[in-house]
Design an enzyme around this catalytic site. Sequence first.
Site, mmCIF file in Angstrom:
data_model
loop_
_atom_site.group_PDB
_atom_site.id
_atom_site.type_symbol
_atom_site.label_atom_id
_atom_site.label_comp_id
_atom_site.label_asym_id
_atom_site.label_seq_id
_atom_site.Cartn_x
_atom_site.Cartn_y
_atom_site.Cartn_z
ATOM 1 N N VAL A 1 -22.362 -74.804 -21.259
ATOM 2 C CA VAL A 1 -21.740 -74.259 -22.204
ATOM 3 C C VAL A 1 -20.451 -74.880 -22.522
ATOM 4 C CG1 VAL A 1 -20.429 -72.188 -22.938
ATOM 5 C CG2 VAL A 1 -22.229 -72.175 -21.076
ATOM 6 N N LYS B 1 -19.025 -63.338 -17.894
ATOM 7 C CA LYS B 1 -19.157 -61.860 -17.728
ATOM 8 C C LYS B 1 -18.843 -61.358 -16.212
ATOM 9 C CE LYS B 1 -23.188 -64.383 -17.710
ATOM 10 N NZ LYS B 1 -23.951 -65.130 -18.695
ATOM 11 N N GLY C 1 -25.062 -64.132 -25.349
ATOM 12 C CA GLY C 1 -25.425 -65.429 -26.208
ATOM 13 C C GLY C 1 -24.669 -65.584 -27.350
ATOM 14 N N ASP D 1 -26.737 -59.984 -13.625
ATOM 15 C CA ASP D 1 -25.992 -60.701 -14.878
ATOM 16 C C ASP D 1 -26.063 -59.589 -15.993
ATOM 17 O OD1 ASP D 1 -25.123 -63.117 -16.438
ATOM 18 O OD2 ASP D 1 -27.125 -62.295 -17.400
ATOM 19 N N LYS E 1 -23.097 -57.463 -18.076
ATOM 20 C CA LYS E 1 -22.904 -57.494 -19.633
ATOM 21 C C LYS E 1 -22.850 -56.057 -20.192
ATOM 22 C CE LYS E 1 -25.390 -61.915 -20.071
ATOM 23 N NZ LYS E 1 -26.652 -62.406 -20.273
ATOM 24 N N GLY F 1 -28.369 -70.556 -23.420
ATOM 25 C CA GLY F 1 -28.275 -71.867 -23.599
ATOM 26 C C GLY F 1 -27.233 -72.644 -24.314
HETATM 27 P P1 NAP Z 1 -22.912 -74.689 -15.333
HETATM 28 O O1 NAP Z 1 -23.896 -75.552 -16.258
HETATM 29 O O2 NAP Z 1 -23.086 -74.709 -14.119
HETATM 30 O O3 NAP Z 1 -21.395 -75.461 -15.573
HETATM 31 C C1 NAP Z 1 -20.337 -74.931 -14.801
HETATM 32 C C2 NAP Z 1 -19.255 -75.977 -14.765
HETATM 33 O O4 NAP Z 1 -18.133 -75.777 -14.098
HETATM 34 C C3 NAP Z 1 -19.633 -77.448 -14.216
HETATM 35 O O5 NAP Z 1 -19.149 -78.552 -15.350
HETATM 36 C C4 NAP Z 1 -18.700 -77.713 -13.053
HETATM 37 O O6 NAP Z 1 -18.492 -78.928 -12.748
HETATM 38 C C5 NAP Z 1 -17.734 -76.688 -13.368
HETATM 39 N N1 NAP Z 1 -16.795 -76.117 -12.377
HETATM 40 C C6 NAP Z 1 -17.630 -75.348 -11.369
HETATM 41 N N2 NAP Z 1 -16.603 -75.138 -10.266
HETATM 42 C C7 NAP Z 1 -15.555 -75.826 -10.689
HETATM 43 C C8 NAP Z 1 -13.972 -75.905 -9.979
HETATM 44 N N3 NAP Z 1 -13.935 -75.404 -8.906
HETATM 45 N N4 NAP Z 1 -13.254 -76.613 -10.506
HETATM 46 C C9 NAP Z 1 -13.372 -77.274 -11.919
HETATM 47 N N5 NAP Z 1 -14.828 -77.217 -12.430
HETATM 48 C C10 NAP Z 1 -15.597 -76.303 -12.084
HETATM 49 O O7 NAP Z 1 -22.710 -73.432 -16.034
HETATM 50 P P2 NAP Z 1 -22.792 -72.857 -17.520
HETATM 51 O O8 NAP Z 1 -24.217 -72.327 -17.686
HETATM 52 O O9 NAP Z 1 -22.065 -73.544 -18.539
HETATM 53 O O10 NAP Z 1 -22.004 -71.457 -17.499
HETATM 54 C C11 NAP Z 1 -20.789 -71.286 -17.550
HETATM 55 C C12 NAP Z 1 -20.293 -69.943 -17.628
HETATM 56 O O11 NAP Z 1 -20.677 -69.509 -19.034
HETATM 57 C C13 NAP Z 1 -20.635 -68.724 -16.532
HETATM 58 O O12 NAP Z 1 -19.656 -67.963 -16.527
HETATM 59 C C14 NAP Z 1 -22.074 -68.420 -17.118
HETATM 60 O O13 NAP Z 1 -21.991 -67.124 -16.799
HETATM 61 C C15 NAP Z 1 -21.508 -68.251 -18.755
HETATM 62 N N6 NAP Z 1 -22.758 -68.298 -19.573
HETATM 63 C C16 NAP Z 1 -23.595 -69.258 -19.474
HETATM 64 C C17 NAP Z 1 -24.595 -69.223 -20.580
HETATM 65 C C18 NAP Z 1 -25.572 -70.154 -20.472
HETATM 66 O O14 NAP Z 1 -26.695 -69.776 -21.256
HETATM 67 N N7 NAP Z 1 -25.690 -71.235 -19.720
HETATM 68 C C19 NAP Z 1 -24.529 -68.057 -21.629
HETATM 69 C C20 NAP Z 1 -23.535 -67.306 -21.542
HETATM 70 C C21 NAP Z 1 -22.610 -67.121 -20.719
HETATM 71 P P3 NAP Z 1 -19.375 -79.922 -12.491
HETATM 72 O O15 NAP Z 1 -20.156 -80.222 -13.656
HETATM 73 O O16 NAP Z 1 -18.509 -81.297 -12.163
HETATM 74 O O17 NAP Z 1 -20.422 -79.586 -11.413
HETATM 75 N N1 HSE Z 2 -28.145 -66.458 -17.298
HETATM 76 C C1 HSE Z 2 -27.845 -65.838 -18.649
HETATM 77 C C2 HSE Z 2 -29.234 -65.453 -19.288
HETATM 78 C C3 HSE Z 2 -27.215 -66.540 -19.521
HETATM 79 O O1 HSE Z 2 -30.209 -65.734 -18.821
HETATM 80 O O2 HSE Z 2 -29.006 -64.812 -19.943
HETATM 81 C C4 HSE Z 2 -26.498 -65.912 -20.687
HETATM 82 O O3 HSE Z 2 -25.585 -64.986 -20.418
#
Ligand code: NAP
Ligand code: HSE
Length: 428
Positions: A15, A107, A136, A203, A207, A304
């Site tokens: 994200v 969330k 999303g 998850d 939401k 995504g």
């Molecule tokens: P991700 O790809 O795992 O990225 C997490 C990021 O946070 C990484 O860059 C990581 O650093 C950093 N991080 C973790 N612990 C940290 C710390 N202690 N200090 C500083 N940085 C730290 O996760 P994501 O999918 O982007 O999701 C991020 C958030 O968005 C979550 O709350 C998730 O539930 C939410 N979300 C995700 C999606 C989705 O589709 N992916 C959709 C809706 C909501 P490094 O890269 O250096 O390891």
């Molecule tokens: N892990 C979550 C999903 C990301 O698959 O819907 C979006 O919130």
Amino acid sequence: MTQALRLGIAGLGTVGVGVVRIVRRHADLLQARTGRPIEIVAVSARDSSKDRGVNLSDYAWETDPVALAKRDDVDVFVELMGGENGPAKASVEAALTSGKDVVTANKALLAIHGQELAEKAEAAGRVIRFEAAVAGGIPVIKSLTEGLAGNEITRVMGVMNGTCNYILTRMQSQEKGYNALFDECAELGYLEADPNLDVGGIDAAHKLALLSSIAFGTKPNFDGIEIEGIQQISLDDIHQADDMGYRIKLLGLAQRTARGLEQRMQPCLVPSDSPLGQLEGGTNMVVIEGDAVEQVVLRGPGAGEGPTASAVMGDVCDLARGLKISTFGRPATSLEDATPAITGLPAPYYLRLGLLDKPGALAKVAAILGDAGVSIDRMRQYGHSDSTAPVLIVTHKTTRATLDVALDGFRTTDVVAGEPVALRIEQV
Ligand code: NAP
Ligand code: HSE
């Protein structure tokens, strides 16, 4: 020149990188729409040497997200790390007490600590925005808090986890196994850091807790949600459901009833030809019902990089325009405690049992259901291994509490092997 809105972004994963890309790609468009430049001044992640495919050289690097949240040159702290406690909670609190607004996609954090954080934000005269946390790219928070603010909301339901919908639909269309599909979800950037949160229904329940709070004016009550994941769903269940004209979906529902606030997130059978039944891949759908509008259906990509970053930027643009709305759509101190409804409304259920191949086994199963007060609509025995024969039963309408009595009976009888599968059939 108008003062820029300065962002500090903690988390540069799926994200976070998506947000950096939009800010860089659409600088002119964002300024034209909000009337001021939107700039990133500082970022934070765990590994400063990782190649993230975007140019970060213009931004200050902070190893500690709390330090980032406190920087004087940051107006809005964007939390994209994840996790209900740890650095996410600490840095959001630090941002609020340092006088910054917060945008987050987290969330888990808000479903568990949302009330406390919303009160903290209000005490500091700040706001927390979280469009990206639910469904999303679908602007569902904005729809509930703004577009539908004139309605008494009666029901919110839908499919809110892209990973589960991707797995369930691809199992059916491609006959792929669970593990291969899991890997595809990881590549698409859908999975939570702990994917058990996805497949365990947690998850999606996070939401639902947030949507419920806005819809019904209650404090987020994650503990009041009845949660079941999709781990027990087999290809066999998907085929049996298909034969009967249904699809299996991880379906969330929240509604006020005379018994209290009913909130559940569980795999259900829904008609194949319904809009929910036809939802494919990582797509989400949220259905909102209100006394004036009747029904609104929102559909779009649920996870995504692009879709989630799009939702984050919607919130950032609101803040750039000076639009500040209470976290859950009304002052946090006015939110009521939700009384959870004990049992849901009756529904027919799909049951799958592994029946030991013994004389009288089917009669024992029928007797257990009858003794519990569950009436059988249809029953079918199919396939066969050496020792067990799967049995499919569709019940007439019954409550989950009544069905649970029968399920306990199956667990203690000597004719049922393994854990019975019980899925609610919803006529959505
Ligand atoms: P991700 O790809 O795992 O990225 C997490 C990021 O946070 C990484 O860059 C990581 O650093 C950093 N991080 C973790 N612990 C940290 C710390 N202690 N200090 C500083 N940085 C730290 O996760 P994501 O999918 O982007 O999701 C991020 C958030 O968005 C979550 O709350 C998730 O539930 C939410 N979300 C995700 C999606 C989705 O589709 N992916 C959709 C809706 C909501 P490094 O890269 O250096 O390891
Ligand atoms: N892990 C979550 C999903 C990301 O698959 O819907 C979006 O919130």
